[in-house]
Motif scaffolding. Structure first.
Motif, PDB file in Angstrom:
ATOM      1  N   LYS A 408      64.884  25.098  60.974  1.00 15.69           N
ATOM      2  CA  LYS A 408      64.745  23.773  61.456  1.00 15.69           C
ATOM      3  C   LYS A 408      65.696  22.834  60.493  1.00 15.69           C
ATOM      4  O   LYS A 408      66.546  22.298  61.121  1.00 15.69           O
ATOM      5  CB  LYS A 408      63.262  23.413  61.490  1.00 15.69           C
ATOM      6  CG  LYS A 408      62.451  23.863  62.498  1.00 15.69           C
ATOM      7  CD  LYS A 408      61.429  22.874  63.131  1.00 15.69           C
ATOM      8  CE  LYS A 408      60.796  23.300  64.382  1.00 15.69           C
ATOM      9  NZ  LYS A 408      59.397  24.053  63.793  1.00 15.69           N
ATOM     10  N   THR A 409      65.441  22.823  59.268  1.00 14.11           N
ATOM     11  CA  THR A 409      65.992  21.944  58.221  1.00 14.11           C
ATOM     12  C   THR A 409      67.550  22.319  57.947  1.00 14.11           C
ATOM     13  O   THR A 409      68.126  21.620  57.308  1.00 14.11           O
ATOM     14  CB  THR A 409      65.213  21.761  56.972  1.00 14.11           C
ATOM     15  OG1 THR A 409      65.336  23.151  56.448  1.00 14.11           O
ATOM     16  CG2 THR A 409      63.859  21.438  57.268  1.00 14.11           C
ATOM     17  N   LYS A 410      67.658  23.719  58.460  1.00 16.18           N
ATOM     18  CA  LYS A 410      69.064  24.172  57.757  1.00 16.18           C
ATOM     19  C   LYS A 410      69.142  24.500  56.332  1.00 16.18           C
ATOM     20  O   LYS A 410      70.235  24.554  56.077  1.00 16.18           O
ATOM     21  CB  LYS A 410      70.001  23.458  58.538  1.00 16.18           C
ATOM     22  CG  LYS A 410      70.086  23.635  60.022  1.00 16.18           C
ATOM     23  CD  LYS A 410      70.585  24.741  60.765  1.00 16.18           C
ATOM     24  CE  LYS A 410      70.437  24.773  62.232  1.00 16.18           C
ATOM     25  NZ  LYS A 410      69.692  25.684  62.794  1.00 16.18           N
ATOM     26  N   ARG A 411      68.272  23.956  55.526  1.00 12.05           N
ATOM     27  CA  ARG A 411      68.406  24.172  54.284  1.00 12.05           C
ATOM     28  C   ARG A 411      68.501  25.781  54.061  1.00 12.05           C
ATOM     29  O   ARG A 411      67.844  26.480  54.597  1.00 12.05           O
ATOM     30  CB  ARG A 411      67.258  23.682  53.406  1.00 12.05           C
ATOM     31  CG  ARG A 411      67.211  22.093  53.344  1.00 12.05           C
ATOM     32  CD  ARG A 411      66.640  21.490  52.298  1.00 12.05           C
ATOM     33  NE  ARG A 411      65.390  21.867  52.058  1.00 12.05           N
ATOM     34  CZ  ARG A 411      64.488  21.685  50.741  1.00 12.05           C
ATOM     35  NH1 ARG A 411      65.187  21.223  49.971  1.00 12.05           N
ATOM     36  NH2 ARG A 411      63.310  21.706  50.598  1.00 12.05           N
ATOM     37  N   THR A 412      69.243  26.088  52.980  1.00 10.59           N
ATOM     38  CA  THR A 412      69.213  27.378  52.405  1.00 10.59           C
ATOM     39  C   THR A 412      68.536  27.710  51.172  1.00 10.59           C
ATOM     40  O   THR A 412      68.710  26.864  50.430  1.00 10.59           O
ATOM     41  CB  THR A 412      70.759  27.604  52.430  1.00 10.59           C
ATOM     42  OG1 THR A 412      71.484  26.983  51.205  1.00 10.59           O
ATOM     43  CG2 THR A 412      71.526  27.418  53.721  1.00 10.59           C
ATOM     44  N   SER A 413      68.108  28.869  51.241  1.00 12.41           N
ATOM     45  CA  SER A 413      67.574  29.176  49.760  1.00 12.41           C
ATOM     46  C   SER A 413      68.215  30.639  49.568  1.00 12.41           C
ATOM     47  O   SER A 413      68.479  31.436  50.256  1.00 12.41           O
ATOM     48  CB  SER A 413      66.035  29.458  50.124  1.00 12.41           C
ATOM     49  OG  SER A 413      65.537  30.311  49.206  1.00 12.41           O
ATOM     50  N   ARG A 414      68.169  30.778  48.381  1.00 12.48           N
ATOM     51  CA  ARG A 414      68.648  31.923  47.805  1.00 12.48           C
ATOM     52  C   ARG A 414      67.639  32.603  46.507  1.00 12.48           C
ATOM     53  O   ARG A 414      67.143  31.966  45.827  1.00 12.48           O
ATOM     54  CB  ARG A 414      70.324  31.613  46.917  1.00 12.48           C
ATOM     55  CG  ARG A 414      71.222  31.456  47.989  1.00 12.48           C
ATOM     56  CD  ARG A 414      72.425  31.102  47.038  1.00 12.48           C
ATOM     57  NE  ARG A 414      73.639  30.960  48.271  1.00 12.48           N
ATOM     58  CZ  ARG A 414      74.795  31.221  48.093  1.00 12.48           C
ATOM     59  NH1 ARG A 414      75.316  31.625  47.073  1.00 12.48           N
ATOM     60  NH2 ARG A 414      75.525  30.776  49.195  1.00 12.48           N
ATOM     61  N   CYS A 415      67.891  33.878  46.563  1.00 10.75           N
ATOM     62  CA  CYS A 415      67.081  34.517  45.368  1.00 10.75           C
ATOM     63  C   CYS A 415      68.038  35.275  44.505  1.00 10.75           C
ATOM     64  O   CYS A 415      68.701  36.250  45.189  1.00 10.75           O
ATOM     65  CB  CYS A 415      66.118  35.280  46.031  1.00 10.75           C
ATOM     66  SG  CYS A 415      65.066  36.104  44.873  1.00 10.75           S
ATOM     67  N   PHE A 416      67.956  35.188  43.196  1.00 14.94           N
ATOM     68  CA  PHE A 416      68.809  35.840  42.520  1.00 14.94           C
ATOM     69  C   PHE A 416      67.773  36.675  41.512  1.00 14.94           C
ATOM     70  O   PHE A 416      66.813  36.409  41.145  1.00 14.94           O
ATOM     71  CB  PHE A 416      69.516  35.017  41.399  1.00 14.94           C
ATOM     72  CG  PHE A 416      70.730  34.476  42.326  1.00 14.94           C
ATOM     73  CD1 PHE A 416      72.056  35.024  42.288  1.00 14.94           C
ATOM     74  CD2 PHE A 416      70.789  33.071  42.808  1.00 14.94           C
ATOM     75  CE1 PHE A 416      73.134  34.428  42.943  1.00 14.94           C
ATOM     76  CE2 PHE A 416      71.571  32.371  43.309  1.00 14.94           C
ATOM     77  CZ  PHE A 416      72.958  33.213  43.560  1.00 14.94           C
ATOM     78  N   ARG A 417      68.329  38.007  41.367  1.00 14.04           N
ATOM     79  CA  ARG A 417      67.725  38.867  40.466  1.00 14.04           C
ATOM     80  C   ARG A 417      68.479  38.999  39.093  1.00 14.04           C
ATOM     81  O   ARG A 417      69.793  39.176  39.170  1.00 14.04           O
ATOM     82  CB  ARG A 417      67.395  40.285  41.019  1.00 14.04           C
ATOM     83  CG  ARG A 417      66.792  41.104  39.919  1.00 14.04           C
ATOM     84  CD  ARG A 417      65.983  42.490  40.773  1.00 14.04           C
ATOM     85  NE  ARG A 417      65.213  41.934  41.533  1.00 14.04           N
ATOM     86  CZ  ARG A 417      64.318  42.823  42.466  1.00 14.04           C
ATOM     87  NH1 ARG A 417      65.084  44.180  42.418  1.00 14.04           N
ATOM     88  NH2 ARG A 417      63.504  42.327  42.991  1.00 14.04           N
ATOM     89  N   ILE A 418      67.822  38.657  37.943  1.00 17.62           N
ATOM     90  CA  ILE A 418      68.504  38.772  36.653  1.00 17.62           C
ATOM     91  C   ILE A 418      68.035  39.820  35.887  1.00 17.62           C
ATOM     92  O   ILE A 418      66.915  40.039  35.724  1.00 17.62           O
ATOM     93  CB  ILE A 418      68.398  37.254  35.692  1.00 17.62           C
ATOM     94  CG1 ILE A 418      68.520  36.112  36.684  1.00 17.62           C
ATOM     95  CG2 ILE A 418      69.111  37.455  34.413  1.00 17.62           C
ATOM     96  CD1 ILE A 418      68.165  34.651  36.029  1.00 17.62           C
TER      97      ILE A 418
END
Ligand code: PHE
Length: 452
Positions: A408-418
């Motif tokens: 809906k919001t078109k916001r994007t989320s990312r997940c990084f593994r360090i």
């Protein structure tokens, strides 16, 4: 140095802008032994302190190698990066990078050696003088360290081509230097690495003698040129073919000398594209079951020679990544090791010879995940920079493991593994948690993301 060089895609690295998703919380650490206060967290504390200031400036200036440079809105060099400029690994006697440099220099005997050029260069030197178009992706602030709008930390040794040619004192040059690129974090990428630039020019009138090679000994029987890798209009086919053949013959000779233990070393030439050469090539060798890209090269754009007062000459250039070659020749598994001051690393190369590195031990790794809603301008390399500033060389690898776009919001989320792992010690769970907290905080403040 990255592959991917067929026209029209520029050879510069392309960083994927994939959109990312929600992820798991932090994973448990491996069991870890206690750490002494002395060997503890000093490097990171330094980095953390540095990272919390957005710019390493004094009164709108930044000091690099004793010189003050004005800063402005384009400035994106961090104290962590500036601190690397003093190391000059290529000049440290018997450091693997230095050993390799000297090996290549002794092969190209008559070439003038240059190895102490200032890493701060103008945008003109780094890009314009080499005919990079104004919109070339290599110029992006996400890929290049800007000291200010007009000045960068050189991203390649080719930045010095024009200057060397202006004061031409020799027909051939080998120029070695530290180069700086904002990049991902893994065992073969580091924001600073070392390149060697080779340049050779010929008097056009004497090209038949000067560029003559014993083609019997060369695997290349004349240049195979195609429309996508053309001879320049300024050159006759004969001239270009002679220079191209001389280039590839010289480089094959050097690489066979370097890998002299490998009998029947297989070499192949891949068509490439650089704004400052045509035709252009990348050289690969077949080593331990893999094709390994060693260098980029080509016939210099005549415009560069003309503008530097050498219109009567024609020439070639190559650029090779020293770490890439040193990692295979010395069996060095992680690029961070080159920066180690641990005697267990340094002392192994005191003979000045190419010897196989004996790993002293591998300390336990520990990974932590971080996920956030991205801002519109978010770039993976900006996140890598935060991790480098906070965790320094404790960060072995940063991987984008998940992506998500809110329907809906078109916001994007990312997940990084360090992945955290020290090269020379073990660390405690609490230490890693502290570093991770700092990473989260600086990511939020500096990149304007919303943590999840
Ligand atoms: N400067 C190029 C790079 O960094 C390599 C190169 C040098 C290519 C000279 C051609 C000629 O990728």
């Amino acid at each position: 140095m990255l592959r991917q060089c067929t026209r029209p895609i520029p050879r510069w690295r392309t960083v994927s802008n994939v959109l990312y998703a929600r992820c798991r919380t932090t994973a448990p650490c491996q069991p870890i032994s206690p750490v002494s206060a002395r060997t503890g967290w000093v490097g990171c504390l330094y980095s953390t302190a540095a990272a919390s200031q957005s710019q390493p400036t004094t009164d709108g200036h930044i000091e690099i190698l004793g010189r003050l440079h004005p800063t402005d809105s384009a400035t994106n060099v961090s104290p962590t990066i500036v601190s690397k400029t003093t190391r000059r690994l290529h000049l440290q006697r018997n450091h693997p990078i230095n050993i390799l440099k000297r090996r290549i220099e002794s092969h190209f005997r008559d070439y003038a050696v240059m190895d102490s050029m200032d890493p701060v260069v103008t945008v003109h030197q780094n890009f314009d003088s080499l005919l990079f178009t104004p919109d070339h992706p290599g110029r992006a602030a996400t890929d290049t360290y800007y000291v200010n709008t007009n000045t960068v930390l050189r991203t390649h040794t080719s930045a010095h081509q024009s200057d060397v040619l202006k004061t031409r004192k020799a027909d051939g040059y080998l120029l070695t230097a530290d180069v700086y690129r904002r990049d991902e974090i893994d065992v073969s990428h580091y924001p600073v690495f070392h390149q060697m630039e080779g340049i050779r020019t010929f008097d056009k009138k004497k090209i038949e003698e000067e560029a003559k090679v014993d083609s019997e000994t060369s695997a290349i029987q004349g240049a195979v040129l195609s429309e996508s890798n053309p001879i320049q209009p300024a050159h006759t086919t004969r001239e270009a073919q002679l220079v191209d053949l001389h280039l590839r013959h010289s480089l094959e000779g050097m690489v066979r000398d370097l890998f002299r233990e490998e009998k029947d070393l297989q070499i192949r030439w891949i068509e490439a594209y650089f704004p400052f050469t045509s035709p252009s090539w990348e050289m690969e060798v077949f080593y331990r079951g893999n094709w390994l890209e060693l260098l980029g090269c080509g016939v210099m754009q005549q415009e560069i020679l003309d503008k530097s007062g050498n219109s009567d000459r024609i020439g070639w250039a190559f650029g090779l990544g020293l770490e890439r070659i040193a990692m295979v020749m010395f069996d060095i598994p992680d690029i961070r090791l080159f920066w180690s001051t641990d005697d267990r690393f340094i002392s192994q190369f005191s003979s000045g010879q190419i010897v196989k590195f004996q790993p002293f031990s591998k300390y336990p790794a520990c990974y932590k995940d971080i996920s956030f809603w991205c801002s519109e301008t978010f770039h993976d390399n900006d996140f890598a920079e935060v991790v480098r500033d906070v965790a320094g060389d404790l960060a072995e690898n940063v991987e984008l493991i998940d992506q998500f776009q809110h329907p809906k919001t078109k916001r994007t989320s990312r997940c990084f593994r360090i992945n955290y792992r020290s090269m020379d010690r073990t660390f405690t769970n609490e230490e890693v948690d502290r570093i991770q907290d700092q990473v989260r905080q600086v990511t939020k403040e500096r990149l304007g993301v919303e943590l999840r």
